[in-house]
Every structure is written in C-alpha cells, then in structure tokens.
Design an enzyme around this catalytic site. Structure first.
Site, PDB file in Angstrom:
ATOM      1  N   LYS A 174      16.875  42.909  -1.738  1.00 49.38           N
ATOM      2  CA  LYS A 174      16.089  41.939  -2.500  1.00 49.38           C
ATOM      3  C   LYS A 174      14.633  41.937  -2.079  1.00 49.38           C
ATOM      4  O   LYS A 174      14.317  42.071  -0.904  1.00 49.38           O
ATOM      5  CB  LYS A 174      16.682  40.528  -2.308  1.00 49.38           C
ATOM      6  CG  LYS A 174      15.986  39.445  -3.125  1.00 49.38           C
ATOM      7  CD  LYS A 174      16.607  38.079  -2.895  1.00 49.38           C
ATOM      8  CE  LYS A 174      16.080  37.411  -1.651  1.00 49.38           C
ATOM      9  NZ  LYS A 174      16.548  36.016  -1.518  1.00 49.38           N
TER      10      LYS A 174
ATOM     11  N   ASP B 288      20.920  39.279   0.121  1.00 47.45           N
ATOM     12  CA  ASP B 288      19.817  40.043   0.705  1.00 47.45           C
ATOM     13  C   ASP B 288      20.198  40.489   2.109  1.00 47.45           C
ATOM     14  O   ASP B 288      21.201  40.038   2.681  1.00 47.45           O
ATOM     15  CB  ASP B 288      18.517  39.226   0.736  1.00 47.45           C
ATOM     16  CG  ASP B 288      18.711  37.873   1.423  1.00 47.45           C
ATOM     17  OD1 ASP B 288      19.194  37.851   2.574  1.00 47.45           O
ATOM     18  OD2 ASP B 288      18.389  36.844   0.800  1.00 47.45           O
TER      19      ASP B 288
ATOM     20  N   ASP C 150      25.556  32.759   0.417  1.00 48.54           N
ATOM     21  CA  ASP C 150      24.171  32.522   0.808  1.00 48.54           C
ATOM     22  C   ASP C 150      24.113  31.204   1.565  1.00 48.54           C
ATOM     23  O   ASP C 150      25.062  30.412   1.531  1.00 48.54           O
ATOM     24  CB  ASP C 150      23.262  32.464  -0.422  1.00 48.54           C
ATOM     25  CG  ASP C 150      21.832  32.894  -0.107  1.00 48.54           C
ATOM     26  OD1 ASP C 150      21.507  33.066   1.087  1.00 48.54           O
ATOM     27  OD2 ASP C 150      21.039  33.051  -1.061  1.00 48.54           O
TER      28      ASP C 150
ATOM     29  N   ASN D 144       0.814  -1.223   0.000  1.00 49.30           N
ATOM     30  CA  ASN D 144       0.000   0.000   0.000  1.00 49.30           C
ATOM     31  C   ASN D 144       0.842   1.265   0.000  1.00 49.30           C
ATOM     32  O   ASN D 144       0.343   2.355   0.275  1.00 49.30           O
ATOM     33  CB  ASN D 144      -0.960  -0.006   1.190  1.00 49.30           C
ATOM     34  CG  ASN D 144      -0.220   0.065   2.523  1.00 49.30           C
ATOM     35  OD1 ASN D 144       1.015   0.026   2.561  1.00 49.30           O
ATOM     36  ND2 ASN D 144      -0.963   0.154   3.605  1.00 49.30           N
TER      37      ASN D 144
END
Length: 312
Positions: free
Chosen positions: A192, A169, A218, A37
């Site tokens: 940003k 950012d 980043d 299943n």
C-alpha cells in the site's frame, strides 16, 4: 478491592460500566460542566486520597473535547492526592500521528503523550496502538494490550482450512502474522501507498489468496478507503469470501454501510473500544467486548501482578 477508584469520562461510559462489572467495583460519577466562555470543568465525585485511581477515556470523536476532559480528570485526581493515576486508553486516536513524513508537521502522538504525563498520569493502559513505537513516546510505564485473542476466538468458530489472513499493508504484517499463527492459517499482505487521509493505492497482494476465504485484519477502520481498495484486488484474485476484522471500529460517515455492501463480504468484526451508534449498525456487524481483558489488566496493575502474562 477497597483501594481502587474507577472513573469514566463521557467518551464511552458503557465500556467503563462493563469493565467495573467485571472488576466488581463501582463506577464513580464524574461531573462535567461548561462555563459561559465554553471552558470545561471536571469534578470527580468520589474520594481519591491515596487510592489507586483509574481514568477510562478512549480518544474518540469529538477527540479534542474528550482529550481536554481527560486532562482535566487527571488534574482533578492529582489535586485530590490520588496515590497513583492510571489512564486507560482503549483507543489512542493520536497514535496515527507517529512520524514526521513531511516538512513542518507535528507529531501528535508524542505531544499528547507528554500532555497526559504533565497532567498527572503515572501509568497508561492502552489497547492496540497504531504502531509499536508510540509506546515509547510515553515517559511513564505503558501496558500495551491487543485484541487478537478476542478476534481469534471469534473466527475459530469457522472452518479455517482454506483461510488466509491478509494485512492491508506491510506495516501491519507483523500483527497479521501473529493473528494467523493463532488461527493456524497462512498470511498475505497488500503493498500500500498512502497519498492522503482518504486516498490510498494498493499495487499488489503479496501471498497466495486465490480461491481462499480471507480475513482482512487491520488495527482500525475509519473511512474504509484502504479496505475497499484492497477488496478490489482480492476479488480480481478470485477469493471465495471476505471477512473484515479490526480492533477499533471508527466507521466515520457511511463507511460501515459501504463496507458491508461490498461483494463477497460476509462479516465485519470489531471490538467495543469505540462506541458505535445504533443507527450506524448493520446486520453484518459483530462487536466483541474487550471489557474482560481490560478489567483483568487493571486488576493485575492494582495487585502488582504481571500484565504480560495475559499474552501467554
């Protein structure tokens, strides 16, 4: 280290094996099977009773499969009377869902944290969460490491006299500033605005980058849309060269190829928190290992020593 037992899910067994090699302990097998299943079943194939159990599983694609697998591993360890269960999360994908910035949306980072604790996690060892507040979503102790030292050691090989670290950012600016201090360079940041998962706009770059070599830092790179938008601005400002750096190199689709082909890009650097298929790798990619840092943190957790000392 007789009382430690380390298991890995199927998300990144290579990283788990490397961590165990540094620890000098075996990586115990895990049997994952699937019923007709489509439900998963997990069996930890080593004794857990009263042992210090570590479960290594980054939440990488397929994220939902790997999350359920981790929850079942936790339940199996708890049912086997483990003395303490520590989840080692090299990458916590749901950390990006950390705030309610639109009506009627879920905060996945908090929900998944609750699920991990409910399933049996006594402690979490995470690496470079998307935002600091995610740490507080867990109701158990969290040791939050970062990969800045590994990244800094790599870039210190270069002449950094005309280099500036750039954050894509303002949200990542604090991390970028800490990285810049390690390298002894100035820091700049992009302004940003995000409109969707793959659509961002950077209106300006705050800081002096003209005629500089830049390292863009980043926490993760997925589609690469932010990096490409930022690099357009950096080239307009006449930077000399660009190197891209991140902890989590997700590189969905052809992002890695597109980034490496951008004008001025000399290198793309990431760590091995996320498995990168050989077929996706490009000559400009450098992958650094975080296994020694994770292994040392696990050793300190097991021995009751300070983990924060790793940042000294």
């Amino acid at each position: 280290m007789r009382d430690i037992a380390v298991f890995s899910g199927s998300a990144h067994p290579e990283l788990a094996a490397e961590i165990c090699a540094h620890l000098g302990v075996p990586l115990h097998p895990v049997r994952v099977s699937r019923f007709a299943n489509d439900c998963l079943e997990v069996q930890l194939q080593a004794n857990c009773r009263e042992r210090d159990v570590f479960l290594i599983q980054p939440l990488v694609p397929p994220v939902q499969e790997n999350l359920v697998e981790l929850l079942l591993m936790l339940d199996a360890a708890r049912g086997a009377s483990a003395g303490r269960i520590t989840v080692v999360l090299p990458h916590y994908a749901y950390a990006r869902s950390d705030k309610k910035d639109a009506p009627r949306i879920s905060i996945g980072a908090r929900l998944v944290a609750d699920l991990l604790v409910a399933a049996g996690a006594d402690r979490v060892l995470a690496l470079t969460l998307h935002s600091p507040q995610v740490h507080g979503f867990f109701s158990v102790p969290v040791d939050h490491l970062h990969a800045l030292r590994e990244l800094a050691d790599h870039f210190k090989r270069y002449d950094l006299s005309e280099t500036v670290v750039v954050s894509p950012d303002l949200g990542n600016a604090k991390e970028a500033a800490a990285f810049a201090r390690m390298l002894g360079t100035p820091v700049a940041a992009g302004a940003k605005q995000r409109f969707s998962d793959d659509r961002v706009q950077i209106s300006a770059v705050i800081g002096d980058v003209t005629d500089r070599d830049v390292i863009v830092l980043d926490d993760e790179i997925a589609k690469g849309s932010t990096m490409i938008e930022l690099m357009d601005h950096l080239r307009d400002l006449k930077v000399r060269s660009i190197r891209l750096a991140c902890t989590h190199g997700l590189f969905s689709g052809d992002a890695l190829e597109r980034l490496s082909q951008q004008d001025g890009v000399l290198e793309v650097v990431c760590t091995n928190t996320v498995p990168i298929p050989v077929a996706k790798r490009v000559p400009k990619l450098q992958v650094l290992s975080v296994a020694p840092a994770l292994a040392e943190a696990m050793r300190r957790i097991h021995n009751g020593e300070s983990v924060s000392a790793l940042f000294s």
